[in-house]
Scaffold this active site. Structure first.
Site, mmCIF file in Angstrom:
data_model
loop_
_atom_site.group_PDB
_atom_site.id
_atom_site.type_symbol
_atom_site.label_atom_id
_atom_site.label_comp_id
_atom_site.label_asym_id
_atom_site.label_seq_id
_atom_site.Cartn_x
_atom_site.Cartn_y
_atom_site.Cartn_z
ATOM 1 N N HIS A 133 -47.511 -58.056 27.991
ATOM 2 C CA HIS A 133 -47.294 -56.764 28.655
ATOM 3 C C HIS A 133 -47.732 -55.582 27.786
ATOM 4 O O HIS A 133 -48.167 -54.558 28.315
ATOM 5 C CB HIS A 133 -45.832 -56.641 29.092
ATOM 6 C CG HIS A 133 -45.470 -57.653 30.166
ATOM 7 N ND1 HIS A 133 -44.238 -58.256 30.254
ATOM 8 C CD2 HIS A 133 -46.210 -58.158 31.186
ATOM 9 C CE1 HIS A 133 -44.234 -59.091 31.293
ATOM 10 N NE2 HIS A 133 -45.410 -59.053 31.870
ATOM 11 N N HIS A 159 -50.586 -63.793 39.913
ATOM 12 C CA HIS A 159 -49.322 -64.534 39.792
ATOM 13 C C HIS A 159 -48.270 -63.504 39.379
ATOM 14 O O HIS A 159 -47.929 -63.394 38.203
ATOM 15 C CB HIS A 159 -49.436 -65.645 38.750
ATOM 16 C CG HIS A 159 -50.451 -66.693 39.088
ATOM 17 N ND1 HIS A 159 -51.804 -66.468 39.013
ATOM 18 C CD2 HIS A 159 -50.295 -67.966 39.535
ATOM 19 C CE1 HIS A 159 -52.445 -67.580 39.386
ATOM 20 N NE2 HIS A 159 -51.555 -68.481 39.710
ATOM 21 N N SER A 203 -45.324 -57.801 35.199
ATOM 22 C CA SER A 203 -46.711 -57.339 35.160
ATOM 23 C C SER A 203 -47.063 -56.356 36.286
ATOM 24 O O SER A 203 -47.715 -55.333 36.042
ATOM 25 C CB SER A 203 -47.664 -58.533 35.202
ATOM 26 O OG SER A 203 -47.337 -59.401 36.264
ATOM 27 N N GLU A 245 -48.042 -63.516 45.079
ATOM 28 C CA GLU A 245 -47.003 -64.434 44.593
ATOM 29 C C GLU A 245 -46.765 -65.470 45.682
ATOM 30 O O GLU A 245 -46.667 -65.122 46.851
ATOM 31 C CB GLU A 245 -45.725 -63.631 44.275
ATOM 32 C CG GLU A 245 -44.497 -64.440 43.986
ATOM 33 C CD GLU A 245 -44.632 -65.439 42.826
ATOM 34 O OE1 GLU A 245 -45.032 -65.060 41.726
ATOM 35 O OE2 GLU A 245 -44.334 -66.643 43.079
ATOM 36 N N ASP A 266 -52.279 -68.007 47.706
ATOM 37 C CA ASP A 266 -52.673 -68.609 46.439
ATOM 38 C C ASP A 266 -53.416 -67.541 45.618
ATOM 39 O O ASP A 266 -54.405 -66.970 46.090
ATOM 40 C CB ASP A 266 -53.573 -69.829 46.692
ATOM 41 C CG ASP A 266 -54.099 -70.377 45.388
ATOM 42 O OD1 ASP A 266 -53.280 -70.794 44.550
ATOM 43 O OD2 ASP A 266 -55.321 -70.341 45.165
ATOM 44 N N GLY A 267 -52.956 -67.306 44.416
ATOM 45 C CA GLY A 267 -53.495 -66.209 43.618
ATOM 46 C C GLY A 267 -54.958 -66.369 43.245
ATOM 47 O O GLY A 267 -55.735 -65.410 43.301
ATOM 48 N N ASP A 323 -51.882 -64.871 35.475
ATOM 49 C CA ASP A 323 -50.742 -65.292 34.645
ATOM 50 C C ASP A 323 -50.038 -66.490 35.290
ATOM 51 O O ASP A 323 -48.892 -66.384 35.724
ATOM 52 C CB ASP A 323 -49.788 -64.082 34.507
ATOM 53 C CG ASP A 323 -48.612 -64.359 33.600
ATOM 54 O OD1 ASP A 323 -48.668 -65.326 32.811
ATOM 55 O OD2 ASP A 323 -47.623 -63.600 33.689
HETATM 56 C C1 LIG Z 1 -45.713 -66.737 34.579
HETATM 57 S S1 LIG Z 1 -45.083 -66.288 36.125
HETATM 58 C C2 LIG Z 1 -45.702 -64.687 36.390
HETATM 59 C C3 LIG Z 1 -45.039 -63.604 35.610
HETATM 60 C C4 LIG Z 1 -45.565 -62.240 35.928
HETATM 61 N N1 LIG Z 1 -47.001 -62.164 35.867
HETATM 62 C C5 LIG Z 1 -44.985 -61.205 34.987
HETATM 63 O O1 LIG Z 1 -45.610 -60.904 33.956
HETATM 64 O O2 LIG Z 1 -43.938 -60.675 35.310
HETATM 65 C C6 LIG Z 1 -46.080 -67.225 37.239
HETATM 66 C C7 LIG Z 1 -45.777 -66.950 38.704
HETATM 67 O O3 LIG Z 1 -46.796 -67.566 39.486
HETATM 68 C C8 LIG Z 1 -46.215 -67.997 40.714
HETATM 69 N N2 LIG Z 1 -47.149 -68.968 41.305
HETATM 70 C C9 LIG Z 1 -47.239 -70.306 41.104
HETATM 71 N N3 LIG Z 1 -48.296 -70.809 41.779
HETATM 72 C C10 LIG Z 1 -48.910 -69.769 42.394
HETATM 73 C C11 LIG Z 1 -50.083 -69.640 43.183
HETATM 74 N N4 LIG Z 1 -50.825 -70.708 43.488
HETATM 75 N N5 LIG Z 1 -50.432 -68.425 43.613
HETATM 76 C C12 LIG Z 1 -49.692 -67.321 43.308
HETATM 77 N N6 LIG Z 1 -48.559 -67.376 42.556
HETATM 78 C C13 LIG Z 1 -48.173 -68.587 42.100
HETATM 79 C C14 LIG Z 1 -44.867 -68.545 40.291
HETATM 80 O O4 LIG Z 1 -43.974 -68.589 41.387
HETATM 81 C C15 LIG Z 1 -44.456 -67.533 39.208
HETATM 82 O O5 LIG Z 1 -43.692 -66.495 39.768
#
Ligand SMILES: C[S@@+](CC[C@H](N)C(=O)[O-])C[C@H]1O[C@@H](n2cnc3c(N)ncnc32)[C@H](O)[C@@H]1O
Length: 288
Positions: free
Chosen positions: A19, A42, A100, A118, A143-144, A164
């Protein structure tokens, strides 16, 4: 099946690393008058409650934000990030930790666009609540990585993609570089910020190799490694950030990396290098 929830790790040393750098990247990019966009592939929750049962379970924030908090006023390149955390907390303790998407939104200008992606149903609900009413902000449950491919280059032609993932599925280590390479091909001028864990067996090195072989260039990397992992349940002992097309020279990243490394509670090392300077063995195909 999505089981990862970032609340168990929120505010840990890897979050500080990620961050603090994210804030400096956006701060540099938004100095130009033209509008820009950020796509957070993500996004997680938006804001994490560190007093929650989940965050308290392993108290990973003790090696992260709560450790850095008493010296938060110290002049450093961490200030833009810490200033945002301050706006969520009053008094001497830190209980609310912005993620983030919230950090990005706070640093962008009102006319700049934020798309927060998300997939977890519970997390996306929390994200919608925390980002509700903020200007030019869209939350999508998709899907991200696919959303990134569908949306680059941005219509603004200026912007940052934050990647992320949780790396809870082993195929992430192949999918992430594959999608970044495709996105880079569509938008070689775009900036991409990738976070990865440094774990036993160094699976992130396979991502480097795949990125290098697929022609991704101008990628600057910062790594922070603990000598002894503090979280035994989770094999991560280091945090890595890779930025394609960084908005500043490597001296800025060196300063942030050194600042965090020097102030960590346990013995820690930091390194900054360019992907282009990594060599791989033509014969074995492995990184040297
Ligand atoms: C490491 S965390 C993200 C933290 C966030 N970026 C932050 O800094 O606050 C990863 C996130 O990705 C989500 N996630 C998992 N697979 C995903 C996908 N295919 N597409 C989007 N999000 C996904 C999870 O639910 C989780 O909330």
């Amino acid at each position: 099946m999505l089981s990862y929830q970032h609340i168990y790790h929120a505010g840990n040393f890897a979050d500080i690393h990620k961050h603090a750098i994210l804030a400096q990247v956006i701060k540099a990019m938004r100095t130009k008058p033209q509008p820009m966009a950020v796509l957070d592939t993500h996004a997680g929750r938006g804001v994490y409650d560190l007093s929650s049962v989940e965050a308290e379970k392993n108290r990973e924030f003790d090696n992260g934000i709560t450790h850095f908090w008493p010296r938060r006023a110290e002049p450093s390149l961490l200030r833009p990030f810490l200033e945002i955390v301050e706006t969520f907390n009053t008094g001497d303790s830190v209980t609310q930790y912005p993620g983030s998407s919230m950090i990005a939104r706070r640093l962008l200008k009102p006319a700049d666009r934020l798309v927060a992606v998300e997939r977890h149903p519970g997390e996306v609900k929390e994200l919608q609540t925390s980002l509700a009413g903020l200007p030019q902000t869209t939350v999508v449950q998709e899907d991200g990585l696919q959303t990134m491919l569908d949306n680059v280059p941005f219509p603004e032609r200026r912007g940052l993609v934050i990647i992320d993932p949780s790396y809870e599925i082993k195929t992430d280590y192949a999918d992430v570089p594959k999608h970044i390479a495709l996105a880079f091909r569509k938008w070689p001028q775009g900036s991409f910020l990738l976070w990865y864990p440094i774990m036993n067996g160094a699976p992130h090195r396979d991502m480097f190799l795949a990125l290098k072989k697929s022609g991704v260039s101008n990628m600057l990397i910062s790594e922070i490694c603990l000598e002894k992992p503090p979280e035994d349940h989770f094999r991560m002992y280091g945090s890595g950030i890779a930025i394609v097309n960084p908005p500043w020279p490597d001296a800025i990243l060196k300063q942030i990396t050194e600042h965090i490394t020097m102030r960590m509670p346990a013995a820690t090392s930091g390194e900054v290098f360019w992907l282009d300077n990594l060599k791989f063995d033509e014969f074995t195909g492995k990184l040297l």
